[in-house]
Design a protein around this motif. Structure first.
Motif, PDB file in Angstrom:
ATOM      1  N   PHE B 167      19.208 -23.980 -83.690  1.00 19.32           N
ATOM      2  CA  PHE B 167      19.128 -23.166 -82.502  1.00 19.32           C
ATOM      3  C   PHE B 167      18.972 -23.690 -81.139  1.00 19.32           C
ATOM      4  CE2 PHE B 167      15.165 -21.720 -80.119  1.00 19.32           C
ATOM      5  CZ  PHE B 167      15.832 -20.328 -80.033  1.00 19.32           C
ATOM      6  N   ARG B 170      22.922 -24.985 -80.157  1.00 15.26           N
ATOM      7  CA  ARG B 170      24.027 -24.100 -80.178  1.00 15.26           C
ATOM      8  C   ARG B 170      23.884 -22.772 -79.605  1.00 15.26           C
ATOM      9  NH1 ARG B 170      27.068 -26.154 -84.354  1.00 15.26           N
ATOM     10  NH2 ARG B 170      27.410 -28.337 -83.919  1.00 15.26           N
ATOM     11  N   THR B 171      22.555 -22.246 -79.374  1.00 13.55           N
ATOM     12  CA  THR B 171      22.373 -20.910 -79.003  1.00 13.55           C
ATOM     13  C   THR B 171      21.897 -20.839 -77.201  1.00 13.55           C
ATOM     14  OG1 THR B 171      19.963 -20.989 -79.298  1.00 13.55           O
ATOM     15  CG2 THR B 171      21.219 -20.142 -81.120  1.00 13.55           C
ATOM     16  N   THR B 172      21.957 -19.725 -76.812  1.00 16.81           N
ATOM     17  CA  THR B 172      21.855 -19.579 -75.326  1.00 16.81           C
ATOM     18  C   THR B 172      20.381 -20.084 -75.182  1.00 16.81           C
ATOM     19  OG1 THR B 172      22.988 -17.708 -75.648  1.00 16.81           O
ATOM     20  CG2 THR B 172      22.358 -18.175 -73.649  1.00 16.81           C
ATOM     21  N   VAL B 173      19.478 -19.265 -75.906  1.00 18.00           N
ATOM     22  CA  VAL B 173      17.965 -19.492 -75.525  1.00 18.00           C
ATOM     23  C   VAL B 173      17.940 -21.271 -75.865  1.00 18.00           C
ATOM     24  CG1 VAL B 173      15.665 -19.024 -76.405  1.00 18.00           C
ATOM     25  CG2 VAL B 173      17.387 -17.373 -76.531  1.00 18.00           C
ATOM     26  N   GLY B 174      18.485 -21.644 -76.795  1.00 16.70           N
ATOM     27  CA  GLY B 174      18.321 -23.185 -76.752  1.00 16.70           C
ATOM     28  C   GLY B 174      18.690 -23.979 -75.669  1.00 16.70           C
TER      29      GLY B 174
END
Lengths: 322, 301
Positions: B167, B170-174
């Protein structure tokens, strides 16, 4: 509160006289129960004053102060039990032993800053507490602790009743306050405050920062250790339970709550912690709940403390610019 | 050798729990430079909540065993996540712009408050998790005995840690979380809602802590309102061991600390094992304050 502070500033002699008179008369009219409350208040004031040297004056975050208190109390109980030394002699001895322990334990970690020092002192507190619990060389009695065999004596009078302890403890408070006020105004006191405000500037001014910090740690630990002697005599049984990390945190919070570096702040902070819940006796089991909430609220609405020290800068309020 | 492997497995089990709790400390420190002293108490409250849910869902109900367990873990994680968000809003957000000492003291206040709330709600005595909550299965692989709880703890915590790692990485929020950890103002200029990120941190951390609390309750059975501090301190040590502010560091630090502790308990002395933990902490602070997977750290409070 600031009104009272202002009044006390303008008429220091009268204010001091009034307080002293009230303090002397109080146990003559109060019940033993309330005298006992005042005794423990006094013990916390002594402890708070000792921690205030380290946290308040120099700005070092010591959250393991109970370790030194414990060392003083245990030194007293062990030496008096084994060798029958008078408690009057053990009072300075416990102070010196705890002071030395403070010096030795703080020496390797004294250069740590802020958060790191705080964590290291928490570690020290736990190491000392667990060591006491594990009964090394059969000295500390493990979880059961030690029973004090001796009491203070004044001209053959055994100090046992609350009223005797009351006068003993508050006389020590008065002496400590006198000494600490002198210390605050001395060269070293000003050096301490200077370090608290800006360590780099202090160093540039030629202050031996490391030495000054170690001195504060030694003195603070020493006063806490001497307090341990009185505590051991008062409690009769001392065990590791009295010296937990929680107690260190409460003490740390008392100093901040009162106002860093402020002697009247320590007295008020301890009163808020020990006397107030006795007055609100029906709510005593909620004591720590209120204390916790009050801490958070104080930090939000009055971060400088109940009775801020006059020489305290505005530092607590300004942003450090992350 | 058998003792070594046995202690290694025990160490990995408690280490996994420390790691889950350490993640909460490290994420808050990474983003806010705040030692969240209340984090251990989220863990403790999670443990109590799981206890109540387990006892509550099983007594007089026909739920199967696994459903009750899942329910206890998930609901207590959600409950504590909400609590974490509320605490952040009430006690930390007003202090965002002030000196860090005030925030630390406020965190202590919250911690004392939560501890005593737990004491008033669940009583001052030890409470014991019901023994029937987990199956009593045991396996033997070579010389190693594995209990059901050890497997459960390891599987759940590894899954959660892997999930969190993906998370954050790799994610935008991360990416937004990582950016906020580096520089609040720059992150804000990039259009990141820093308040939201901090709120998110205070949802994830306490949620993971609550899961750890339920797992540890099931593993050791006994819970007490002070466990927040004793385990919290160790988890915090684990966070420092890995390098505070560093998410993979907290995971490695947790596992390593668990192993060191259990080897110390097995080979030297169980009574002194906590002394090793704190000695490690102090030595680490003295010689390598940035931890094993070191990252930049603030100098002053």
């Amino acid at each position: 509160m600031s009104k009272i502070a202002g009044l006390a500033d303008r008429n220091p002699v009268w204010a001091l006289g009034a307080i002293a008179a009230a303090a002397i008369v109080f146990p003559l009219v109060a019940s033993d129960y309330w005298i006992d409350v005042a005794v423990f208040w006094g013990l916390y004031v002594l402890l708070g004053l000792s921690l205030n040297i380290i946290v308040g004056e120099v700005g070092l975050f010591d959250m393991g102060h109970m370790a030194f208190f414990a060392i003083g109390a245990y030194t007293t109980a062990i030496l008096s039990g084994r060798f029958g030394i008078s408690l009057w002699l053990l009072l300075p001895v416990a102070g010196i032993v705890a002071g030395l322990a403070g010096y030795v334990l703080a020496r390797p970690i004294i250069r740590l800053r802020g958060d790191y020092l705080l964590i290291a002192t928490i570690g020290l507190n736990e190491i000392v507490r667990i060591s006491l619990l594990n009964n090394p060389w059969g000295l500390t009695g493990g979880p059961n602790g030690i029973i004090m065999l001796d009491q203070f004596r004044v001209f053959g009078l055994l100090i046992q009743r609350p009223i005797h302890f009351y006068y003993l403890v508050w006389a020590l408070v008065a002496a400590s306050v006198f000494a600490l006020v002198r210390l605050q105004r001395s060269r070293i006191g000003r050096a301490w405050n200077c370090i608290r405000e800006d360590e780099v500037a202090a160093e540039a001014m030629g202050i031996d920062v490391r030495w000054a910090k170690l001195l504060a740690f030694t003195l603070g630990a020493g006063l806490a250790g001497a307090t341990g002697t009185v505590f051991a005599a008062k409690l009769v049984v001392i065990s590791p339970e009295s010296f937990t990390f929680m107690e260190s945190v409460i003490l740390f919070c008392i100093v901040i709550l009162g106002g860093m570096g402020s002697i009247p702040g320590v007295v008020l902070g301890s009163a808020a912690m020990l006397v107030l819940p006795e007055i609100l006796r029906n709510f005593a089991q909620y004591r720590m709940l209120f204390f916790g909430a009050a801490l958070a609220l104080m930090m939000i609405f009055r971060p400088q403390g109940l009775w801020p020290s006059k020489r305290w800068s505005t530092k607590l309020q300004e942003s450090e610019g992350e | 050798m058998a003792l070594f492997v046995e202690q290694l497995v025990n160490g990995l089990t408690v280490g996994a729990v420390y790691a889950l709790v350490a993640l909460g400390y490290t994420m808050v420190y990474g983003v806010m430079r705040l030692i969240n002293f209340a984090h251990g108490d989220f863990f403790m409250l999670g443990s109590y909540l799981g206890f109540t849910l387990l006892v509550g869902t099983f007594v007089g109900s026909s739920l199967p065993l696994w459903a009750g367990l899942v329910l206890a873990v998930v609901v207590s994680a959600l409950g504590i996540a909400i609590l974490g968000m509320l605490v952040e809003r009430a006690a930390y957000r007003p202090l965002r712009r002030s000196n860090r000492l005030t925030a630390v003291v406020s965190a202590m206040g919250v911690s004392i408050f939560l501890q005593n709330s737990a004491m008033l709600i669940w009583g001052p005595r030890y409470r014991a998790y019901p023994p029937w909550a987990v199956p009593d299965a045991r396996w033997q692989i070579g010389a190693v005995h594995l209990g059901f709880m050890q497997v459960l703890v390891l599987v759940v915590s590894v899954l959660l840690m892997a999930g969190l790692y993906l998370f954050v990485q790799r994610t935008t929020v991360g990416a937004a979380i990582r950016a906020t950890a580096i520089d609040h103002d720059a992150a804000r200029l990039m259009g990141i809602d820093v308040d939201q990120i901090i709120r998110l941190i205070f949802v994830i951390g306490p949620g993971l802590g609550a899961v750890a609390g339920v797992l540890l309750g099931l593993y050791y059975r006994q819970i007490h309102f002070t466990v927040g501090w004793s385990y919290g301190l160790k988890a915090f040590t684990a966070a420092i061991l890995g390098g505070i502010g560093n998410i993979p560091g907290a995971m490695v630090g947790g596992l390593l600390l668990g192993i060191l502790e259990m080897l110390g308990a097995g080979y030297v002395s169980a009574a002194w094992k906590d002394v090793f933990v704190f000695l490690i902490l102090i030595l680490l602070l003295m010689f390598r304050p940035t931890g094993l997977l070191g990252e930049r750290v603030a100098e002053k409070v």
